[in-house]
Design an enzyme around this catalytic site. Sequence first.
Site, PDB file in Angstrom:
ATOM      1  N   ASP A  68       1.141  -1.252  -0.226  1.00 47.85           N
ATOM      2  CA  ASP A  68      -0.168  -0.613   0.020  1.00 47.85           C
ATOM      3  C   ASP A  68       0.837   1.429   0.000  1.00 47.85           C
ATOM      4  O   ASP A  68       0.388   2.200  -0.942  1.00 47.85           O
ATOM      5  CB  ASP A  68      -0.793   0.004   1.094  1.00 47.85           C
ATOM      6  CG  ASP A  68      -1.979   1.468   1.846  1.00 47.85           C
ATOM      7  OD1 ASP A  68      -2.443   1.263   0.137  1.00 47.85           O
ATOM      8  OD2 ASP A  68      -1.784   1.744   2.146  1.00 47.85           O
ATOM      9  N   VAL A  71       3.262   2.592  -3.008  1.00 45.64           N
ATOM     10  CA  VAL A  71       1.999   2.874  -4.036  1.00 45.64           C
ATOM     11  C   VAL A  71       1.024   3.613  -4.044  1.00 45.64           C
ATOM     12  O   VAL A  71      -0.148   4.168  -2.988  1.00 45.64           O
ATOM     13  CB  VAL A  71       0.550   1.977  -5.508  1.00 45.64           C
ATOM     14  CG1 VAL A  71       0.225   2.093  -6.131  1.00 45.64           C
ATOM     15  CG2 VAL A  71       1.787   0.283  -5.380  1.00 45.64           C
ATOM     16  N   ASP A  75      -1.882   5.121   1.555  1.00 44.76           N
ATOM     17  CA  ASP A  75      -3.501   5.497   1.480  1.00 44.76           C
ATOM     18  C   ASP A  75      -5.045   5.031   1.663  1.00 44.76           C
ATOM     19  O   ASP A  75      -5.608   5.204   0.977  1.00 44.76           O
ATOM     20  CB  ASP A  75      -3.695   6.799   0.127  1.00 44.76           C
ATOM     21  CG  ASP A  75      -3.881   5.747  -1.051  1.00 44.76           C
ATOM     22  OD1 ASP A  75      -3.190   5.225  -0.948  1.00 44.76           O
ATOM     23  OD2 ASP A  75      -3.271   6.386  -1.957  1.00 44.76           O
ATOM     24  N   SER A  77      -5.351   2.246  -0.543  1.00 40.16           N
ATOM     25  CA  SER A  77      -5.326   1.869  -2.025  1.00 40.16           C
ATOM     26  C   SER A  77      -5.304   0.803  -2.218  1.00 40.16           C
ATOM     27  O   SER A  77      -6.201   0.408  -3.488  1.00 40.16           O
ATOM     28  CB  SER A  77      -4.820   3.389  -3.011  1.00 40.16           C
ATOM     29  OG  SER A  77      -3.317   2.641  -2.586  1.00 40.16           O
ATOM     30  N   THR A 194      10.897 -12.501   7.210  1.00 40.52           N
ATOM     31  CA  THR A 194      10.985 -13.766   7.891  1.00 40.52           C
ATOM     32  C   THR A 194       9.705 -14.523   8.644  1.00 40.52           C
ATOM     33  O   THR A 194       9.091 -15.729   9.245  1.00 40.52           O
ATOM     34  CB  THR A 194      11.678 -13.098   9.438  1.00 40.52           C
ATOM     35  OG1 THR A 194      11.700 -14.445  10.698  1.00 40.52           O
ATOM     36  CG2 THR A 194      10.555 -12.021  10.268  1.00 40.52           C
ATOM     37  N   ASP A 245      11.994 -17.445   4.873  1.00 42.60           N
ATOM     38  CA  ASP A 245      12.695 -17.890   5.646  1.00 42.60           C
ATOM     39  C   ASP A 245      12.771 -18.837   6.114  1.00 42.60           C
ATOM     40  O   ASP A 245      11.999 -19.738   7.390  1.00 42.60           O
ATOM     41  CB  ASP A 245      12.201 -16.988   7.302  1.00 42.60           C
ATOM     42  CG  ASP A 245      13.945 -17.075   8.379  1.00 42.60           C
ATOM     43  OD1 ASP A 245      14.629 -17.944   7.619  1.00 42.60           O
ATOM     44  OD2 ASP A 245      13.559 -16.319   9.317  1.00 42.60           O
ATOM     45  N   SER A 248      11.807 -21.205   9.538  1.00 34.04           N
ATOM     46  CA  SER A 248      11.225 -19.777  10.684  1.00 34.04           C
ATOM     47  C   SER A 248       9.872 -19.556  10.062  1.00 34.04           C
ATOM     48  O   SER A 248       9.997 -17.793  10.498  1.00 34.04           O
ATOM     49  CB  SER A 248      12.574 -19.349  11.242  1.00 34.04           C
ATOM     50  OG  SER A 248      11.863 -17.732  12.406  1.00 34.04           O
ATOM     51  N   ASP A 253      10.840 -13.091  13.315  1.00 33.95           N
ATOM     52  CA  ASP A 253      12.418 -13.061  14.390  1.00 33.95           C
ATOM     53  C   ASP A 253      13.445 -12.210  12.862  1.00 33.95           C
ATOM     54  O   ASP A 253      13.167 -11.890  11.971  1.00 33.95           O
ATOM     55  CB  ASP A 253      12.928 -13.998  15.191  1.00 33.95           C
ATOM     56  CG  ASP A 253      12.431 -15.200  14.316  1.00 33.95           C
ATOM     57  OD1 ASP A 253      13.016 -15.042  13.334  1.00 33.95           O
ATOM     58  OD2 ASP A 253      12.530 -16.654  14.500  1.00 33.95           O
ATOM     59  N   ARG A 401      14.989   8.798 -27.496  1.00 30.49           N
ATOM     60  CA  ARG A 401      14.858   8.405 -26.515  1.00 30.49           C
ATOM     61  C   ARG A 401      13.603   9.062 -25.445  1.00 30.49           C
ATOM     62  O   ARG A 401      13.356   9.068 -24.414  1.00 30.49           O
ATOM     63  CB  ARG A 401      16.165   8.798 -25.858  1.00 30.49           C
ATOM     64  CG  ARG A 401      15.767   8.507 -24.549  1.00 30.49           C
ATOM     65  CD  ARG A 401      17.613   7.760 -23.785  1.00 30.49           C
ATOM     66  NE  ARG A 401      18.027   8.176 -22.747  1.00 30.49           N
ATOM     67  CZ  ARG A 401      19.181   8.620 -22.169  1.00 30.49           C
ATOM     68  NH1 ARG A 401      19.194   9.929 -23.622  1.00 30.49           N
ATOM     69  NH2 ARG A 401      19.113   8.452 -21.354  1.00 30.49           N
ATOM     70  N   HIS A 405      10.639   7.994 -22.558  1.00 30.89           N
ATOM     71  CA  HIS A 405      11.080   8.670 -21.505  1.00 30.89           C
ATOM     72  C   HIS A 405       9.571   8.711 -20.744  1.00 30.89           C
ATOM     73  O   HIS A 405       9.151   8.958 -19.895  1.00 30.89           O
ATOM     74  CB  HIS A 405      11.958   9.081 -20.933  1.00 30.89           C
ATOM     75  CG  HIS A 405      13.716   8.400 -20.842  1.00 30.89           C
ATOM     76  ND1 HIS A 405      14.578   8.976 -20.639  1.00 30.89           N
ATOM     77  CD2 HIS A 405      13.641   6.923 -21.688  1.00 30.89           C
ATOM     78  CE1 HIS A 405      15.237   7.791 -20.894  1.00 30.89           C
ATOM     79  NE2 HIS A 405      14.955   6.969 -21.392  1.00 30.89           N
ATOM     80  N   ASN A 433      17.415  10.296 -17.154  1.00 31.22           N
ATOM     81  CA  ASN A 433      16.916  11.551 -18.391  1.00 31.22           C
ATOM     82  C   ASN A 433      17.989  12.662 -18.370  1.00 31.22           C
ATOM     83  O   ASN A 433      17.497  14.243 -19.156  1.00 31.22           O
ATOM     84  CB  ASN A 433      15.945  12.388 -17.802  1.00 31.22           C
ATOM     85  CG  ASN A 433      14.616  11.896 -17.904  1.00 31.22           C
ATOM     86  OD1 ASN A 433      14.508  10.818 -18.989  1.00 31.22           O
ATOM     87  ND2 ASN A 433      13.492  11.376 -16.650  1.00 31.22           N
ATOM     88  N   HIS A 532      17.267   1.556 -29.959  1.00 28.71           N
ATOM     89  CA  HIS A 532      18.970   1.539 -29.999  1.00 28.71           C
ATOM     90  C   HIS A 532      20.284   1.743 -30.950  1.00 28.71           C
ATOM     91  O   HIS A 532      21.365   1.583 -30.950  1.00 28.71           O
ATOM     92  CB  HIS A 532      19.485   0.776 -28.493  1.00 28.71           C
ATOM     93  CG  HIS A 532      18.977   0.553 -27.938  1.00 28.71           C
ATOM     94  ND1 HIS A 532      18.735   0.265 -26.528  1.00 28.71           N
ATOM     95  CD2 HIS A 532      18.078   1.933 -26.988  1.00 28.71           C
ATOM     96  CE1 HIS A 532      18.534   0.466 -25.306  1.00 28.71           C
ATOM     97  NE2 HIS A 532      18.089   1.616 -25.593  1.00 28.71           N
TER      98      HIS A 532
END
Length: 666
Positions: A68, A71, A75, A77, A194, A245, A248, A253, A401, A405, A433, A532
């Site tokens: 939550d 993102v 809130d 969302s 864990t 984990d 465990s 822990d 580019r 972007h 950038n 590219h």
Amino acid sequence: MSNMSLVLVITIVVFFGHIGDSEGGDLRKNFYKSACPLAEEIVKDITWKHAASNSALPAKFLRMHFHDCFVRGCDGSVLLDSANNKAEKVAVPNQSLTGFDVIDEIKEKLEETCPGVVSCADILALAARDSVSFQFKKSMWEVLTGRRDGRISRESEALSNIPSPFFNFTTLKQSFANKSLTLHDLVVLSGGHTIGVGHCNFFSNRLYNFTGKGDQDPSLDPTYASQLKAQCKTLSDNATTVAMDPGSPLSFDSHYYKAVNRKQGLFQSDAALLTNLESRKIVNELLDQDGFFTEFGQSMKRMGAVEVLTGSNGEIRKKCNVINREREREREREREREMSNMGLVSVIAMVVFFGHIGDSEGGDLRKNFYKSACPLAEEIVKSVTWKHVASNSALPAKFLRMHFHDCFVRGCDGSILLDSTGNNKAEKEAVPNQSLTGFDLIDKIKEKLEETCPGVVSCADILALAARDSVSFQFKKSLWEVLTGRRDGRISRESEALSNIPRPVFNFTSLKQSFANKGLTLHDLVVLSGGHTIGVGHCNFFSNRLYNFNRKGGKDDQDPSLNPTYASQLKAQCKTLSDTTTIVAMDPGSLLSFDNHYYTALNQNQGLFQSDAALLTNKESSKIVNKLLDQDRFFTEFGQSMKRMGTVQVLTGSNGEIRKKCNVIN
């Protein structure tokens, strides 16, 4: 308001600054002490009741709260159901979350006790703490309260903001930095692993196909890998779960750090903590359990304050899975009043019949949008662009580019063109950038258009057209069609550029997901990578492939997938890992010519970036690479993919604005 001594209130705001700010807010201890004194007790009682019979709940709530906060901030969302759009819940990282019913039960009880007071965002923050605390029968950390609930929840934002289990150390660190969390917070909060389980498909590449050659991750403990293979028998197993984990999974822990030190971190992101000297040091410090508990509480408190809504921002939902209907009805009435004032009664009828037009997630772009309002618009963009490309052969790569972007951050809304302000770092400031140029030319085009038809042509459309026209100059004809009608965004954030723009170090899985987040396909990924074929890359974005690929350092620690002769040529230009100034052609031998030579180089293992080489690690993408060796086919496919990318999350209709200057909002 005069009876409330408004003058005094204004004085306080001027002196202390804006209160209840959406980027931090004024959370405090016992926020509900007066309005709902039993709030925290109610949350704890119901949470403990369920944790007593469901030992998996603490891990679920901890992860839910984490997802939550990453993102749109903490809130609530993540709790919203999909309505007119796909909400965060349906994003792949959230599909295994459970416990929403417990949150709803808590909310229902609180609404009975003190209606309209306690936010769902606060309920989740408290429930995460209380579920983990059940094991100890005492609160493990302090939760400040006063959050309000967000009204927006988007699957795409969850996919682009939640740290991936495939992330390496650099990407992980940046993901946390985007949320103003430190390296220390990253290592400490990773300790949440864990408890809980992970699905096989989120780590099985480490067992069966780590470098795309059917191999195993060498950083994984061999015995542990064998145990995992006994449970996860194929790469595609998405149903089996494994303890994060080992030994465990249900006890909160510090055992996770012992496992990480034994090379038994389940995910690539766990193993990444040992690849950096500073993070490895923190891992060892957290072997002390009391120290871990203290540090975890402090980092949870910091994370719980990420981009919170407070004061009059957001709302207090009546039900945690839906935004308040009253607010929606008011927004609908506002839209109707706007349409009525504009004399658009007939448009309302069309909207009812055909559905909402100008939607911000796609919009009604069309050919020759400016035909009536600014008939010379596209000709002006082309003539100014071609004039400058004639004397600056690097411009096509820059504009291509820049457009790419722009579209990957908040959609193709020209947000990349905005300058930073005193209280906000814009996308321009983000590392990906910082090497962009050509903004001055966009400003010149805009200035010319404002002289010809003021307030008509958007900066977002100028950039989309200039990208096409700059590449087309070589051929003296338009290489693809650009639909127009975009409007300009008003928000530009450095952090969003960092978290949304695909990175040159991405592997195939991360690349594919990054494009999917924007509604683009695997085919689009391979085709658009062909951009590219022009332009250059800075050494520091690929030099790890030359000198430190397996993080062992030295002349022999080179990416084995890189053509040895090509690697030697690159080493002659990029002499150190830390070289940030030297640039190298992305397509060796074809730097300034827009053609399909990139794919020829790729098949010769001469892709400059890790993200280029990644296209050969997947059977389907490799097949597309070979098809694009046909140049005419590449030109056709590139145009179609650029057209699709150009529609990503566009603003149209009454959304956004038409900027007067491209570098500042109106």
